[in-house]
Design a protein around this motif. Structure first.
Motif, PDB file in Angstrom:
ATOM      1  N   MET A   1       0.907  -1.164   0.094  1.00  0.00           N
ATOM      2  CA  MET A   1      -0.015  -0.057   0.201  1.00  0.00           C
ATOM      3  C   MET A   1       0.856   1.093   0.064  1.00  0.00           C
ATOM      4  O   MET A   1       0.627   2.098  -0.780  1.00  0.00           O
ATOM      5  N   LYS A   2       1.914   1.136   0.797  1.00  0.00           N
ATOM      6  CA  LYS A   2       2.901   2.577   0.940  1.00  0.00           C
ATOM      7  C   LYS A   2       3.270   2.814  -0.495  1.00  0.00           C
ATOM      8  O   LYS A   2       3.680   3.947  -0.495  1.00  0.00           O
ATOM      9  N   GLU A   3       3.666   2.015  -1.412  1.00  0.00           N
ATOM     10  CA  GLU A   3       4.157   2.277  -2.540  1.00  0.00           C
ATOM     11  C   GLU A   3       3.360   3.397  -3.445  1.00  0.00           C
ATOM     12  O   GLU A   3       3.877   4.198  -4.134  1.00  0.00           O
ATOM     13  N   LEU A  29     -17.607 -13.004   0.986  1.00  0.00           N
ATOM     14  CA  LEU A  29     -16.942 -12.355   2.052  1.00  0.00           C
ATOM     15  C   LEU A  29     -17.173 -10.971   2.309  1.00  0.00           C
ATOM     16  O   LEU A  29     -16.579 -10.124   2.969  1.00  0.00           O
ATOM     17  N   GLU A  30     -18.401 -10.555   1.776  1.00  0.00           N
ATOM     18  CA  GLU A  30     -18.776  -9.092   1.796  1.00  0.00           C
ATOM     19  C   GLU A  30     -18.920  -8.507   3.444  1.00  0.00           C
ATOM     20  O   GLU A  30     -18.500  -7.447   3.974  1.00  0.00           O
ATOM     21  N   ALA A  31     -19.591  -9.458   4.425  1.00  0.00           N
ATOM     22  CA  ALA A  31     -19.977  -9.195   5.619  1.00  0.00           C
ATOM     23  C   ALA A  31     -18.599  -9.065   6.485  1.00  0.00           C
ATOM     24  O   ALA A  31     -18.378  -8.175   7.291  1.00  0.00           O
ATOM     25  N   ALA A  32     -17.691  -9.998   6.087  1.00  0.00           N
ATOM     26  CA  ALA A  32     -16.545  -9.827   6.972  1.00  0.00           C
ATOM     27  C   ALA A  32     -15.566  -8.666   6.543  1.00  0.00           C
ATOM     28  O   ALA A  32     -15.072  -7.974   7.188  1.00  0.00           O
ATOM     29  N   PHE A  33     -15.710  -8.279   5.335  1.00  0.00           N
ATOM     30  CA  PHE A  33     -14.837  -6.988   4.809  1.00  0.00           C
ATOM     31  C   PHE A  33     -15.698  -5.932   5.482  1.00  0.00           C
ATOM     32  O   PHE A  33     -15.067  -5.070   6.033  1.00  0.00           O
ATOM     33  N   GLU A  34     -16.969  -5.937   5.325  1.00  0.00           N
ATOM     34  CA  GLU A  34     -17.691  -4.609   5.971  1.00  0.00           C
ATOM     35  C   GLU A  34     -17.129  -4.698   7.707  1.00  0.00           C
ATOM     36  O   GLU A  34     -17.076  -3.480   8.121  1.00  0.00           O
ATOM     37  N   GLU A  35     -17.172  -5.724   8.253  1.00  0.00           N
ATOM     38  CA  GLU A  35     -16.743  -5.557   9.642  1.00  0.00           C
ATOM     39  C   GLU A  35     -15.175  -5.139   9.758  1.00  0.00           C
ATOM     40  O   GLU A  35     -14.927  -4.350  10.691  1.00  0.00           O
ATOM     41  N   ALA A  36     -14.252  -5.721   8.746  1.00  0.00           N
ATOM     42  CA  ALA A  36     -13.090  -4.918   8.830  1.00  0.00           C
ATOM     43  C   ALA A  36     -13.089  -3.668   8.822  1.00  0.00           C
ATOM     44  O   ALA A  36     -12.097  -2.771   9.262  1.00  0.00           O
ATOM     45  N   LEU A  37     -13.777  -3.062   7.728  1.00  0.00           N
ATOM     46  CA  LEU A  37     -14.156  -1.448   7.513  1.00  0.00           C
ATOM     47  C   LEU A  37     -14.343  -0.846   8.780  1.00  0.00           C
ATOM     48  O   LEU A  37     -13.851   0.174   8.857  1.00  0.00           O
ATOM     49  N   ARG A  38     -15.303  -1.409   9.409  1.00  0.00           N
ATOM     50  CA  ARG A  38     -15.464  -0.791  10.753  1.00  0.00           C
ATOM     51  C   ARG A  38     -14.611  -0.951  11.573  1.00  0.00           C
ATOM     52  O   ARG A  38     -14.302   0.097  12.432  1.00  0.00           O
ATOM     53  N   GLY A  39     -13.588  -1.736  11.788  1.00  0.00           N
ATOM     54  CA  GLY A  39     -12.414  -1.952  12.482  1.00  0.00           C
ATOM     55  C   GLY A  39     -11.513  -0.667  12.152  1.00  0.00           C
ATOM     56  O   GLY A  39     -11.010  -0.137  13.101  1.00  0.00           O
ATOM     57  N   VAL A  40     -11.205  -0.723  10.912  1.00  0.00           N
ATOM     58  CA  VAL A  40     -10.417   0.346  10.396  1.00  0.00           C
ATOM     59  C   VAL A  40     -10.978   1.939  10.602  1.00  0.00           C
ATOM     60  O   VAL A  40     -10.036   2.500  11.313  1.00  0.00           O
ATOM     61  N   THR A  41     -12.129   2.157  10.683  1.00  0.00           N
ATOM     62  CA  THR A  41     -12.709   3.611  10.868  1.00  0.00           C
ATOM     63  C   THR A  41     -12.680   3.509  12.482  1.00  0.00           C
ATOM     64  O   THR A  41     -12.359   4.598  13.040  1.00  0.00           O
ATOM     65  N   LEU A  42     -13.002   2.595  13.344  1.00  0.00           N
ATOM     66  CA  LEU A  42     -13.194   2.761  14.588  1.00  0.00           C
ATOM     67  C   LEU A  42     -11.642   2.891  15.187  1.00  0.00           C
ATOM     68  O   LEU A  42     -11.311   3.982  15.785  1.00  0.00           O
ATOM     69  N   ALA A  43     -10.538   2.206  14.705  1.00  0.00           N
ATOM     70  CA  ALA A  43      -9.125   2.509  15.135  1.00  0.00           C
ATOM     71  C   ALA A  43      -8.696   4.054  14.671  1.00  0.00           C
ATOM     72  O   ALA A  43      -7.909   4.578  15.258  1.00  0.00           O
ATOM     73  N   CYS A  86      -2.943   0.709  11.588  1.00  0.00           N
ATOM     74  CA  CYS A  86      -3.577   0.856  10.222  1.00  0.00           C
ATOM     75  C   CYS A  86      -3.166  -0.129   9.286  1.00  0.00           C
ATOM     76  O   CYS A  86      -3.957  -0.747   8.963  1.00  0.00           O
ATOM     77  N   GLN A  87      -1.801  -0.402   9.386  1.00  0.00           N
ATOM     78  CA  GLN A  87      -1.376  -1.551   8.713  1.00  0.00           C
ATOM     79  C   GLN A  87      -1.947  -2.630   8.844  1.00  0.00           C
ATOM     80  O   GLN A  87      -2.144  -3.800   8.111  1.00  0.00           O
ATOM     81  N   GLY A  88      -2.332  -3.088  10.230  1.00  0.00           N
ATOM     82  CA  GLY A  88      -2.964  -4.619  10.603  1.00  0.00           C
ATOM     83  C   GLY A  88      -4.094  -4.565  10.156  1.00  0.00           C
ATOM     84  O   GLY A  88      -4.522  -5.421   9.466  1.00  0.00           O
ATOM     85  N   TRP A  89      -5.005  -3.527  10.316  1.00  0.00           N
ATOM     86  CA  TRP A  89      -6.452  -3.333   9.811  1.00  0.00           C
ATOM     87  C   TRP A  89      -6.603  -3.597   8.365  1.00  0.00           C
ATOM     88  O   TRP A  89      -7.190  -4.354   7.711  1.00  0.00           O
ATOM     89  N   ILE A  90      -5.434  -2.695   7.549  1.00  0.00           N
ATOM     90  CA  ILE A  90      -5.512  -2.817   6.065  1.00  0.00           C
ATOM     91  C   ILE A  90      -5.239  -4.263   5.569  1.00  0.00           C
ATOM     92  O   ILE A  90      -5.876  -4.646   4.566  1.00  0.00           O
ATOM     93  N   ALA A  91      -4.218  -4.982   6.300  1.00  0.00           N
ATOM     94  CA  ALA A  91      -3.858  -6.297   6.080  1.00  0.00           C
ATOM     95  C   ALA A  91      -5.068  -7.279   6.151  1.00  0.00           C
ATOM     96  O   ALA A  91      -5.284  -8.038   5.110  1.00  0.00           O
ATOM     97  N   ARG A  92      -5.577  -6.953   7.147  1.00  0.00           N
ATOM     98  CA  ARG A  92      -6.703  -7.715   7.524  1.00  0.00           C
ATOM     99  C   ARG A  92      -8.008  -7.482   6.302  1.00  0.00           C
ATOM    100  O   ARG A  92      -8.600  -8.649   6.005  1.00  0.00           O
ATOM    101  N   ALA A  93      -8.216  -6.433   5.959  1.00  0.00           N
ATOM    102  CA  ALA A  93      -9.252  -5.977   5.027  1.00  0.00           C
ATOM    103  C   ALA A  93      -8.779  -6.846   3.623  1.00  0.00           C
ATOM    104  O   ALA A  93      -9.574  -7.147   2.867  1.00  0.00           O
ATOM    105  N   GLU A  94      -7.341  -6.521   3.119  1.00  0.00           N
ATOM    106  CA  GLU A  94      -6.880  -6.869   2.023  1.00  0.00           C
ATOM    107  C   GLU A  94      -6.962  -8.364   1.691  1.00  0.00           C
ATOM    108  O   GLU A  94      -6.950  -8.905   0.902  1.00  0.00           O
ATOM    109  N   ALA A  95      -6.948  -9.248   2.854  1.00  0.00           N
ATOM    110  CA  ALA A  95      -6.935 -10.573   2.963  1.00  0.00           C
ATOM    111  C   ALA A  95      -8.309 -11.100   2.398  1.00  0.00           C
ATOM    112  O   ALA A  95      -8.444 -12.219   1.767  1.00  0.00           O
ATOM    113  N   LEU A  96      -9.335 -10.216   2.309  1.00  0.00           N
ATOM    114  CA  LEU A  96     -10.711 -10.455   1.970  1.00  0.00           C
ATOM    115  C   LEU A  96     -10.990  -9.946   0.615  1.00  0.00           C
ATOM    116  O   LEU A  96     -12.006 -10.008  -0.065  1.00  0.00           O
TER     117      LEU A  96
END
Length: 192
Positions: A1-3, A29-43, A86-96
């Motif tokens: 992502m950083k590049e 995996l839409e529901a799991a991705f939506e949950e990851a987005l909530r985690g990103v925004t909360l963090a 941020c990098q942790g949450w982004i990695a979790r979202a990107e896995a989906l």
């Protein structure tokens, strides 16, 4: 992502830092991705300068999901993006997702004109965004005062205006402008 992240030198009066990140989610995996987005925004909300986030949902299941995150300065945005959290949450979202994220840094109201179905597009010319913003804003400022009058009539003028703005701006950001932008998509992005 950083590049793919490019930071713009700011003037002495910096604009907000806004990033739009688009993903195509793996089917099922839409529901799991939506949950990851909530985690990103909360963090993100725990970091200095956080102003808010929006999720633009795809018009079809195979479309792009777009997360827009806003900070008060590009520096605060950069601190968030470079953080381990941020990098942790982004990695979790990107896995989906099925591909690498499409990352665009925008300034101010350009986020109103970001469409998930047209990722990585430069913003439309300012004169076009001004016209489309006026088209979206006109009905809101024409109708909302009448609708809100029962609530605001007994309030001092400044408080009535504050209540109106607190209702109108989210309405513009999450309801009106996404629809108006899609309506004028061919004119705003003629080559897409």
């Amino acid at each position: 992502m950083k590049e793919s992240i490019n930071y713009i030198k700011q003037s002495s009066n910096p604009a907000p830092g806004v990033v739009a990140i688009a993903h195509c989610v793996k089917p099922g995996l839409e529901a799991a991705f939506e949950e990851a987005l909530r985690g990103v925004t909360l963090a993100a909300s725990t970091f200095p300068g956080y102003l808010g986030s929006n999720v633009l949902y795809p018009s079809t299941k195979r479309g792009l999901w777009q997360l827009i995150v806003r900070f008060d300065t590009p520096q605060h945005l950069q601190e968030w993006e470079e953080s381990v959290i941020c990098q942790g949450w982004i990695a979790r979202a990107e896995a989906l997702t099925v591909d690498d994220p499409q990352v665009i840094h925008v300034n101010s109201l350009e986020a109103w004109f970001a469409l998930p179905e047209i990722p990585k597009s430069p913003p439309p010319p300012k004169w076009k965004t001004a016209i489309v913003s006026a088209v979206g804003l006109y009905p809101i400022i024409s109708i909302m005062p009448t609708i809100l009058r029962p609530i605001t009539s007994g309030l001092p003028f400044w408080l009535a205006n504050l209540v109106s703005i607190c209702i109108m701006m989210p309405l513009m950001t999450w309801v009106v402008m996404p629809q108006v932008t899609r309506l004028f998509k061919g004119w705003l992005y003629p080559n897409k």
